[in-house]
Design a protein around this motif. Structure first.
Motif, PDB file in Angstrom:
ATOM      1  N   GLY A  82      74.478  11.899   9.610  1.00 63.21           N
ATOM      2  CA  GLY A  82      74.658  12.334  10.992  1.00 63.21           C
ATOM      3  C   GLY A  82      73.503  11.930  11.885  1.00 63.21           C
ATOM      4  O   GLY A  82      72.379  11.732  11.445  1.00 63.21           O
ATOM      5  N   ASP A  83      73.786  11.818  13.177  1.00 60.45           N
ATOM      6  CA  ASP A  83      72.776  11.439  14.171  1.00 60.45           C
ATOM      7  C   ASP A  83      71.923  12.663  14.516  1.00 60.45           C
ATOM      8  O   ASP A  83      72.434  13.678  15.006  1.00 60.45           O
ATOM      9  CB  ASP A  83      73.480  10.910  15.426  1.00 60.45           C
ATOM     10  N   ALA A  84      70.617  12.565  14.255  1.00 60.03           N
ATOM     11  CA  ALA A  84      69.713  13.702  14.471  1.00 60.03           C
ATOM     12  C   ALA A  84      69.676  14.149  15.925  1.00 60.03           C
ATOM     13  O   ALA A  84      69.389  15.314  16.221  1.00 60.03           O
ATOM     14  CB  ALA A  84      68.304  13.338  14.007  1.00 60.03           C
ATOM     15  N   ARG A  85      69.972  13.246  16.852  1.00 64.05           N
ATOM     16  CA  ARG A  85      69.900  13.583  18.274  1.00 64.05           C
ATOM     17  C   ARG A  85      70.954  14.602  18.689  1.00 64.05           C
ATOM     18  O   ARG A  85      70.840  15.199  19.773  1.00 64.05           O
ATOM     19  CB  ARG A  85      70.045  12.298  19.112  1.00 64.05           C
ATOM     20  N   ALA A  86      71.958  14.820  17.851  1.00 53.74           N
ATOM     21  CA  ALA A  86      73.000  15.802  18.154  1.00 53.74           C
ATOM     22  C   ALA A  86      72.742  17.130  17.445  1.00 53.74           C
ATOM     23  O   ALA A  86      73.624  17.985  17.387  1.00 53.74           O
ATOM     24  CB  ALA A  86      74.364  15.247  17.743  1.00 53.74           C
TER      25      ALA A  86
ATOM     26  N   GLU B  12      73.612  32.837   3.647  1.00 46.12           N
ATOM     27  CA  GLU B  12      74.516  31.852   4.223  1.00 46.12           C
ATOM     28  C   GLU B  12      74.207  31.500   5.671  1.00 46.12           C
ATOM     29  O   GLU B  12      74.316  30.347   6.080  1.00 46.12           O
ATOM     30  CB  GLU B  12      75.960  32.347   4.087  1.00 46.12           C
ATOM     31  N   ARG B  13      73.814  32.453   6.460  1.00 39.87           N
ATOM     32  CA  ARG B  13      73.575  32.151   7.880  1.00 39.87           C
ATOM     33  C   ARG B  13      72.413  31.191   8.081  1.00 39.87           C
ATOM     34  O   ARG B  13      72.334  30.525   9.105  1.00 39.87           O
ATOM     35  CB  ARG B  13      73.324  33.452   8.654  1.00 39.87           C
ATOM     36  N   GLY B  14      71.528  31.102   7.106  1.00 40.59           N
ATOM     37  CA  GLY B  14      70.418  30.166   7.220  1.00 40.59           C
ATOM     38  C   GLY B  14      70.768  28.754   6.797  1.00 40.59           C
ATOM     39  O   GLY B  14      69.916  27.860   6.848  1.00 40.59           O
ATOM     40  N   ASN B  15      72.018  28.528   6.381  1.00 39.90           N
ATOM     41  CA  ASN B  15      72.438  27.215   5.912  1.00 39.90           C
ATOM     42  C   ASN B  15      73.141  26.384   6.979  1.00 39.90           C
ATOM     43  O   ASN B  15      73.755  25.367   6.664  1.00 39.90           O
ATOM     44  CB  ASN B  15      73.383  27.374   4.703  1.00 39.90           C
ATOM     45  N   TYR B  16      73.065  26.797   8.221  1.00 37.52           N
ATOM     46  CA  TYR B  16      73.791  26.117   9.293  1.00 37.52           C
ATOM     47  C   TYR B  16      72.830  25.422  10.254  1.00 37.52           C
ATOM     48  O   TYR B  16      71.805  25.972  10.634  1.00 37.52           O
ATOM     49  CB  TYR B  16      74.674  27.109  10.056  1.00 37.52           C
ATOM     50  N   VAL B  17      73.202  24.196  10.648  1.00 37.98           N
ATOM     51  CA  VAL B  17      72.407  23.392  11.570  1.00 37.98           C
ATOM     52  C   VAL B  17      73.131  23.335  12.915  1.00 37.98           C
ATOM     53  O   VAL B  17      74.300  22.904  12.970  1.00 37.98           O
ATOM     54  CB  VAL B  17      72.216  21.959  11.032  1.00 37.98           C
ATOM     55  N   PRO B  18      72.497  23.751  14.018  1.00 37.20           N
ATOM     56  CA  PRO B  18      73.139  23.634  15.331  1.00 37.20           C
ATOM     57  C   PRO B  18      73.522  22.179  15.598  1.00 37.20           C
ATOM     58  O   PRO B  18      72.684  21.285  15.547  1.00 37.20           O
ATOM     59  CB  PRO B  18      72.048  24.115  16.296  1.00 37.20           C
ATOM     60  N   THR B  19      74.802  21.942  15.867  1.00 37.12           N
ATOM     61  CA  THR B  19      75.320  20.576  15.930  1.00 37.12           C
ATOM     62  C   THR B  19      76.330  20.393  17.051  1.00 37.12           C
ATOM     63  O   THR B  19      77.221  21.231  17.236  1.00 37.12           O
ATOM     64  CB  THR B  19      76.011  20.220  14.593  1.00 37.12           C
ATOM     65  N   VAL B  20      76.194  19.293  17.791  1.00 36.63           N
ATOM     66  CA  VAL B  20      77.241  18.820  18.694  1.00 36.63           C
ATOM     67  C   VAL B  20      78.037  17.805  17.874  1.00 36.63           C
ATOM     68  O   VAL B  20      77.588  16.679  17.653  1.00 36.63           O
ATOM     69  CB  VAL B  20      76.659  18.178  19.965  1.00 36.63           C
ATOM     70  N   MET B  21      79.200  18.202  17.410  1.00 35.45           N
ATOM     71  CA  MET B  21      79.949  17.409  16.439  1.00 35.45           C
ATOM     72  C   MET B  21      80.278  16.005  16.953  1.00 35.45           C
ATOM     73  O   MET B  21      80.192  15.012  16.213  1.00 35.45           O
ATOM     74  CB  MET B  21      81.233  18.135  16.059  1.00 35.45           C
ATOM     75  N   GLY B  22      80.634  15.886  18.218  1.00 31.88           N
ATOM     76  CA  GLY B  22      81.000  14.583  18.776  1.00 31.88           C
ATOM     77  C   GLY B  22      79.836  13.625  18.899  1.00 31.88           C
ATOM     78  O   GLY B  22      80.040  12.413  19.033  1.00 31.88           O
TER      79      GLY B  22
END
Length: 266
Positions: A114-118, A220-230
């Protein structure tokens, strides 16, 4: 990650000389100077070309690994960038080796593809292979494809150095990308994002689950990365349930202590 770019028909060897591609073989033409009839520019290559390419790769790996371990020992997060820049450089070198019109398929973790900028990685100064390849070759054809699942199981460890185990992957956290896809689709799907990504899902920043070598489902809540999927991917492979891989075999336990791998001076 799918890659396609023109590349070059020649590259520099470790001696600094330019390696000329061998012309295609024919019964009326003698073998190339290196003793084979393949075409170095198309990846079917002379033995000397393949040897030189492997030698350059080995030297680059030695050099990059030295920098990586020195930075890692200091606890600097920049070690991530050294690793991903090395992988991106390796992709570019292989593309040049295989010549014009070559294509490649790179299999990596979402966090590298994935693109780190998103994501929030960009704010921390981190880059990824997907970002670097996009920046260098977007006009020549690059597709970043991610994986996601609502629940299931995975092979991972509870900590570094711990043995692998089959760990449960709980239902996705409410409000995450995985939760939204589960409620909207409820079935496996291949999602091609297309050119217009201004819609409410692809342009929104939500949590996207990241499961690595170390995974703790109880947090589990610590396993998520804020992401703009598009922005992170060009397409997504979606599964309602993912199942842990079954290794074909395991490495035998070492019979003696591992040799020192840290660089000198530490």
């Amino acid at each position: 990650m799918s890659l396609r770019w023109p590349g070059r028909a020649s590259d520099s060897t470790t001696s600094g000389r330019s390696t000329r591609p061998c012309r295609p073989a024919s019964p009326s033409r003698p073998r190339s100077p290196c003793g084979s009839r393949g075409s170095a520019g198309t990846g079917g290559g002379c033995r000397c070309w393949r040897t030189a390419t492997a030698s350059v790769g080995t030297c680059t790996t030695w050099s990059s690994s030295g920098s990586y371990y020195r930075v890692m020992v200091r606890g600097d997060r920049a070690s991530w960038n050294i690793r991903d820049r090395h992988m991106a450089a390796t992709i570019a070198r292989l593309a040049r080796h295989h010549g014009p019109g070559s294509r490649g398929l790179v299999w990596e973790h979402n966090t590298h593809v994935g693109d780190a900028r998103a994501t929030d990685m960009a704010a921390a100064g981190l880059v990824t292979v997907g970002q670097l390849v996009r920046e260098a070759h977007a006009a020549e054809g690059v597709a970043l494809v991610g994986f996601a699942a609502h629940r299931g199981s995975v092979v991972a460890a509870s900590g570094w150095g711990e043995p692998e185990r089959v760990l449960p992957v709980p239902d996705a956290v409410p409000g995450s990308h995985e939760d939204l896809l589960h409620r909207a689709l409820a079935a496996p799907a291949v999602l091609d994002f297309g050119a217009d990504r201004s819609g409410p899902w692809l342009s929104a920043r939500r949590g996207h689950r990241a499961i690595g070598v170390v995974y703790e489902p109880r947090q589990e809540r610590g396993n998520y990365v804020p992401t703009v999927m598009g922005g992170r991917y060009d397409a997504l492979l979606w599964f309602e349930r993912a199942e842990a891989l079954r290794p074909l075999h395991h490495e035998a336990a070492p019979r003696e202590p591992e040799l020192e791998t840290e660089p000198t001076g530490f």
